[in-house]
Design an enzyme around this catalytic site. Structure first.
Site, PDB file in Angstrom:
ATOM      1  N   ARG A 184      39.179  25.414  23.579  1.00  0.00           N
ATOM      2  CA  ARG A 184      40.105  25.266  24.706  1.00  0.00           C
ATOM      3  C   ARG A 184      39.559  24.267  25.733  1.00  0.00           C
ATOM      4  O   ARG A 184      40.317  23.521  26.343  1.00  0.00           O
ATOM      5  CB  ARG A 184      40.421  26.614  25.348  1.00  0.00           C
ATOM      6  CG  ARG A 184      41.588  26.556  26.325  1.00  0.00           C
ATOM      7  CD  ARG A 184      42.026  27.942  26.799  1.00  0.00           C
ATOM      8  NE  ARG A 184      42.976  28.583  25.920  1.00  0.00           N
ATOM      9  CZ  ARG A 184      44.307  28.391  25.965  1.00  0.00           C
ATOM     10  NH1 ARG A 184      44.846  27.570  26.854  1.00  0.00           N
ATOM     11  NH2 ARG A 184      45.100  29.011  25.124  1.00  0.00           N
ATOM     12  N   GLU A 225      46.713  32.607  33.750  1.00  0.00           N
ATOM     13  CA  GLU A 225      45.511  31.785  33.877  1.00  0.00           C
ATOM     14  C   GLU A 225      45.682  30.438  34.595  1.00  0.00           C
ATOM     15  O   GLU A 225      44.793  30.027  35.331  1.00  0.00           O
ATOM     16  CB  GLU A 225      44.922  31.517  32.480  1.00  0.00           C
ATOM     17  CG  GLU A 225      44.420  32.760  31.777  1.00  0.00           C
ATOM     18  CD  GLU A 225      44.092  32.476  30.324  1.00  0.00           C
ATOM     19  OE1 GLU A 225      45.023  32.260  29.526  1.00  0.00           O
ATOM     20  OE2 GLU A 225      42.895  32.455  29.988  1.00  0.00           O
TER      21      GLU A 225
HETATM   22  N1  MTE Z   1      45.603  39.564  37.083  1.00  0.00           N
HETATM   23  C1  MTE Z   1      45.044  40.723  37.469  1.00  0.00           C
HETATM   24  N2  MTE Z   1      45.512  41.336  38.569  1.00  0.00           N
HETATM   25  N3  MTE Z   1      44.004  41.275  36.774  1.00  0.00           N
HETATM   26  C2  MTE Z   1      43.483  40.671  35.659  1.00  0.00           C
HETATM   27  O1  MTE Z   1      42.545  41.179  35.046  1.00  0.00           O
HETATM   28  N4  MTE Z   1      43.605  38.746  34.110  1.00  0.00           N
HETATM   29  C3  MTE Z   1      44.008  37.360  33.958  1.00  0.00           C
HETATM   30  C4  MTE Z   1      45.481  37.178  34.328  1.00  0.00           C
HETATM   31  N5  MTE Z   1      45.765  37.780  35.596  1.00  0.00           N
HETATM   32  C5  MTE Z   1      44.069  39.438  35.233  1.00  0.00           C
HETATM   33  C6  MTE Z   1      45.159  38.928  35.987  1.00  0.00           C
HETATM   34  C7  MTE Z   1      43.809  36.854  32.599  1.00  0.00           C
HETATM   35  S1  MTE Z   1      42.280  36.319  32.153  1.00  0.00           S
HETATM   36  C8  MTE Z   1      44.831  36.765  31.698  1.00  0.00           C
HETATM   37  S2  MTE Z   1      44.617  36.085  30.169  1.00  0.00           S
HETATM   38  C9  MTE Z   1      46.182  37.271  32.028  1.00  0.00           C
HETATM   39  O2  MTE Z   1      46.261  37.834  33.332  1.00  0.00           O
HETATM   40  C10 MTE Z   1      46.559  38.307  30.986  1.00  0.00           C
HETATM   41  O3  MTE Z   1      47.766  38.912  31.254  1.00  0.00           O
HETATM   42  P1  MTE Z   1      49.189  38.245  30.890  1.00  0.00           P
HETATM   43  O4  MTE Z   1      49.039  37.559  29.594  1.00  0.00           O
HETATM   44  O5  MTE Z   1      50.087  39.408  30.857  1.00  0.00           O
HETATM   45  O6  MTE Z   1      49.483  37.298  32.009  1.00  0.00           O
HETATM   46  N1  HPA Z   2      42.543  32.746  25.034  1.00  0.00           N
HETATM   47  C1  HPA Z   2      42.032  33.979  25.077  1.00  0.00           C
HETATM   48  N2  HPA Z   2      41.510  34.571  24.035  1.00  0.00           N
HETATM   49  C2  HPA Z   2      41.507  33.911  22.864  1.00  0.00           C
HETATM   50  C3  HPA Z   2      42.034  32.646  22.768  1.00  0.00           C
HETATM   51  C4  HPA Z   2      42.581  32.020  23.900  1.00  0.00           C
HETATM   52  O1  HPA Z   2      43.056  30.888  23.863  1.00  0.00           O
HETATM   53  N3  HPA Z   2      41.889  32.234  21.488  1.00  0.00           N
HETATM   54  C5  HPA Z   2      41.280  33.252  20.858  1.00  0.00           C
HETATM   55  N4  HPA Z   2      41.050  34.269  21.675  1.00  0.00           N
HETATM   56 MO1  MOS Z   3      42.261  35.908  29.672  1.00  0.00          MO
HETATM   57  S1  MOS Z   3      40.498  34.872  29.809  1.00  0.00           S
HETATM   58  O1  MOS Z   3      42.685  35.035  28.182  1.00  0.00           O
HETATM   59  O2  MOS Z   3      41.702  37.392  29.144  1.00  0.00           O
END
Ligand code: MTE
Ligand code: HPA
Ligand code: MOS
Length: 801
Positions: free
Chosen positions: A349, A751
């Protein structure tokens, strides 16, 4: 409608006080009402489904689950050395300590001593060698949490030290990697570097970051009859925890059930690394045949678990006199830590985000995952994307000062085009580019040009306090970069009182996934959100799930839940159509009502009737993201379904005699497509922004010369607080819809906002550059701690003198 039905309806309606009346509408008017005025269930701000529980302290986290009688508590005994052979382990004192019931080592593992998510190089308990300070060696099980922790310190371990590798640079020099190097090349970078009018090279250091979830890692394992195990675990990946526990016990996967109602934050730190805790709790529970809880305290959690990968970059860039990049070559080295964990996909990534929003005609990227004797680094919001893109922004920031142009102008000149100059180095065409319009709007709404002039005027009259301003764009690819992870399942039940229970494979970590999925289901069934409840993630309800990660939670699980709800709606529509003698396609659902010809029913009435008529009122649902393909060996393909865009403008004030700074104002414009829930999306943007700012400024991980992490508590590791939030924080969502057929044309939001505060870092750099008349590139690495800012300020002053 026949007489019998009519009577039944009146009957049930009368019995069910308080529900909305249906008698005001004729069927036709009602259908029109639903079409025109039914309050939308999506695209509206709704509070987080658990907000009232969060604020009242009544949300149940894993540690709040009432403990069963006989529950024991575990603690981990950890390595004191960064790299050593274990000569002997004396655990007598641990065993003799008050309250201790058992002490377990690697020898007690009946199955496989490994919890690596991809590569099996991740021992749960170290046996012959230890590979970092903090590596778990044994599990103490005692009658109380406190007794277990005290006993864990009493082990006498005899080590034979081996030379440790403690930095990514040292790993690179030693050729020590957890995975083979990765290489991506397009065009003729070497040739065009040679031909470019301007050429620059440099070295960038970018720090790591502790996830600092408020709820730490935790697992509670309860043995079940006939070799079964139920594990409650704070995890983003219940299925992987299920697999890990099964492997450690030498069982089939169906013997293990993993459940997670919510996490108090995960941020990537609970994607793979919850496994060690789940496995140790389950091992102890199996061995002792009683419930065991493992909840490391904050210091142990930080000593044991991996963090965001810190990176070092060496680059060479060739550009024209305007600052347009002609060729760039970069070598990225990450600190993988002692094992691979997710370092491979993280590096992938990083490589796929080095371009950020920019067209790089000739490019060469080499990525190395340095094997070091430190914690095994893992996922953290952005997953390498922020690291890769930061390097490019740094390069452009330097170029702008070199050519003496406004950094925003240089950035704009390098952006991907809409119809040409729009292919990424990894071969995906950028088809949904909105960064030009987005930057236009942000530039105007933030009043960037005038404020930039104002900072210059301020600085001319202020010798110590200096202001700086910067705008940076974001382009972030959405999808797991491992294609097969892009699938999800859901299970939707409609009960015969019209209430709805939704289960899906995603996990709730505060991001609002359950709220969004509930809204999608309510919308699909045309019912009030209050009718829908989302339950704990449970591996026995939806199987073979992916981690809730890569920001795809709503994209995947929202679609899967929609699929399930749609099947139920279709069955209900067919039933209502039969009753009314109309075509099913004319049946309307909305505003908690169902209209079929002359038949008009509240949703709960229809559910009750359909049940009596033996219509199946529950369904599974499934979704797999289309269009994805990826060749990891060539780093080519279409890894992302679409891109999310954003930009931020930050203005800072820096005290150049102390190195301290304040973020005065931030303006953010972020693309979430057609927002499912603007309040939650804005919350994600704000949270991601502040979290990213912490990474790039105050949060510094520091290992001592023996490889011990010294910043393992909030006393030494400084995350942002409410005081660090800017007084003026204008966060807006960009008016857009997803060009791809995502769930209601929304875009992932989790993210991408973490990259927005690049603008804070480059605003600080701008302020420091004022000390040298904006001609010298300040040697400022990230994190820009007060110390780093002060050193950069001194260096610029000296160079300018
Ligand atoms: N928001 C909160 N409040 N707490 C979290 O742990 N994790 C982040 C983001 N936002 C997180 C957050 C991360 S690393 C990811 S990948 C996404 O939320 C995962 O949730 P989603 O795919 O439902 O957005
Ligand atoms: N994001 C988070 N976790 C993962 C990914 C990614 O792009 N690819 C494999 N595991
Ligand atoms: Mo988020 S770093 O893909 O849990």
């Amino acid at each position: 409608m026949n007489k019998q039905t009519e009577a039944f309806l009146l009957d049930t309606g009368a019995a069910d006080g308080g529900a909305p009346a249906t008698a005001d509408f004729s069927g036709r008017d009602l259908a029109a009402h639903i079409a025109a005025e039914a309050p939308p269930q999506i695209g509206v701000s709704r509070p987080h489904e658990s907000a009232h529980l969060h604020v009242a302290g009544t949300a149940t986290y894993t540690d709040d689950i009432p403990e069963l009688a006989g529950t024991l508590h575990a603690a981990l005994g950890m390595s004191a050395r960064a790299h050593a052979r274990i000569r002997s382990i004396a655990l007598d004192k641990v065993r003799a300590a008050p309250g201790v019931v058992a002490v377990l080592t690697a020898k007690d593992i009946p199955g496989v001593n490994d919890c690596g998510p991809i590569i099996h190089d991740d021992p749960i308990l170290a046996s012959d060698t230890v590979q970092f300070v903090g590596q778990p060696i044994f599990v103490v099980v005692a009658s109380s949490h406190d007794a277990a922790r005290r006993a864990a310190r009493l082990a006498a371990i005899d080590y034979e030290d081996l030379p440790p590798i403690l930095s990514p640079q040292a790993a690179h020099e030693a050729g020590s990697y957890v995975l083979p190097p990765m290489h991506l090349e397009r065009g003729q970078p070497r040739e065009h570097l040679g031909k470019a009018a301007h050429r620059d090279k440099g070295h960038i250091r970018l720090g790591g970051q502790e996830q600092f979830y408020l709820e730490g890692q935790i697992a509670y394992a309860v043995p079940k009859e006939n070799d079964g195990m139920h594990v409650w675990c704070s995890t983003q990946h219940p299925t992987e925890m299920q697999h890990a526990v099964a492997h450690v016990l030498g069982w089939q996967v169906h013997q293990v059930l993993v459940e997670c109602r919510r996490m108090g934050g995960g941020f990537g730190g609970k994607e793979s690394q919850s496994a060690l805790f789940a496995c140790c709790a389950a091992l102890a529970a199996w061995k002792l045949m009683c419930p065991v809880k493992l909840r490391p305290d904050r210091d142990d959690d930080m000593m044991i678990t991996g963090k965001r990968h810190d990176f070092v970059f060496d680059y060479e860039v060739g550009h024209d006199p305007q600052g347009r990049i002609e060729a760039v070559a970069v070598e990225m080295v990450s600190r993988a830590g002692f094992s691979a964990d997710l370092s491979g996909p993280v590096m992938t990534r990083a490589i796929c985000h080095f371009d950020n929003a920019y067209w790089l005609p000739h490019v060469q990227i080499d990525g190395y995952c340095g094997k070091t004797n430190t914690q095994s680094n893992t996922a953290f919001r952005g997953f390498g994307g922020p690291q890769g893109a930061f390097a490019m922004e740094y390069i452009l920031d330097n170029i702008a000062r070199t050519v003496g142009r406004d950094a925003l102008d240089v950035r704009r000149d390098n952006l991907y085009g809409k119809t040409e100059r729009n292919v990424t180095p990894y071969g995906q065409t950028v088809e949904d580019n909105v960064i030009h319009e987005l930057l236009d709007q942000l530039e105007a709404s933030s009043d960037y040009r005038a404020r930039r002039e104002a900072t210059r005027a301020f600085n001319a009259a202020s010798p110590v306090l200096k202001k700086g301003i910067a705008i940076t764009p974001v382009k972030f690819g959405i999808s797991f970069n491992v294609a097969h992870f892009n699938q999800a399942g859901a299970l939707v039940h409609v009960y015969n009182d019209g209430s709805v229970l939704v289960n899906h494979g995603g996990t709730e970590m505060g991001q609002g996934l359950n709220t969004k999925v509930a809204m999608v289901v309510a919308h699909e069934l045309g019912i009030r959100l209050e009718r829908v409840r989302v339950t704990a993630t449970d591996t026995s309800k939806v199987a073979n799930t992916s981690a809730t990660a890569a920001s795809t939670g709503t994209d995947l699980n929202g679609k899967a839940a929609q699929d399930a709800a749609r099947q139920i709606r279709e069955r209900l529509a067919a039933f209502a159509a039969r009753q009314a003698g109309v075509d099913p396609s004319t049946v309307r659902f909305g505003d908690d009502l169902v209209v079929a010809g002359e038949l008009r029913l509240r949703f709960d009435e229809l559910a009750r009737q359909a049940y009596v008529a033996r219509v199946q009122l529950w369904s599974d649902g499934f979704y797999a993201t289309p269009k994805l393909h990826w060749d990891q060996s060539k780093l080519q393909g279409r890894p992302f379904y679409y891109y999310a865009y954003g930009a931020a403008c930050s203005e800072v004030l820096v005290d150049t005699l102390t190195g301290e700074f304040r973020l005065l104002r931030a303006d953010v414009l972020h693309d979430v497509g057609r927002s499912l829930n603007p309040a939650i999306d804005i919350g994600q943007v704000e949270g991601g922004f502040i979290q990213g700012m912490g990474w790039l400024t105050t949060e510094e991980l520091w290992w001592n010369k023996d490889g011990k992490l010294m910043t393992h508590a909030p006393s030494t590791y400084k995350i942002p607080t409410v005081n660090d939030c800017p007084e003026v924080f204008n966060v807006r969502l960009f008016e857009n819809r997803n060009a791809e057929d995502s769930i209601h044309r929304s875009k992932a939001v989790g993210e991408p906002p973490l990259l927005l505060p690049f603008s804070v870092f480059f605003a600080i750099r701008d302020a420091v550059a004022s000390l040298g008349g904006y001609r010298i590139n300040p040697p400022l690495d990230a994190p820009a701690t007060a110390e780093a800012i002060l050193n950069a300020a001194d260096a610029v002053r000296q160079a300018a003198a």
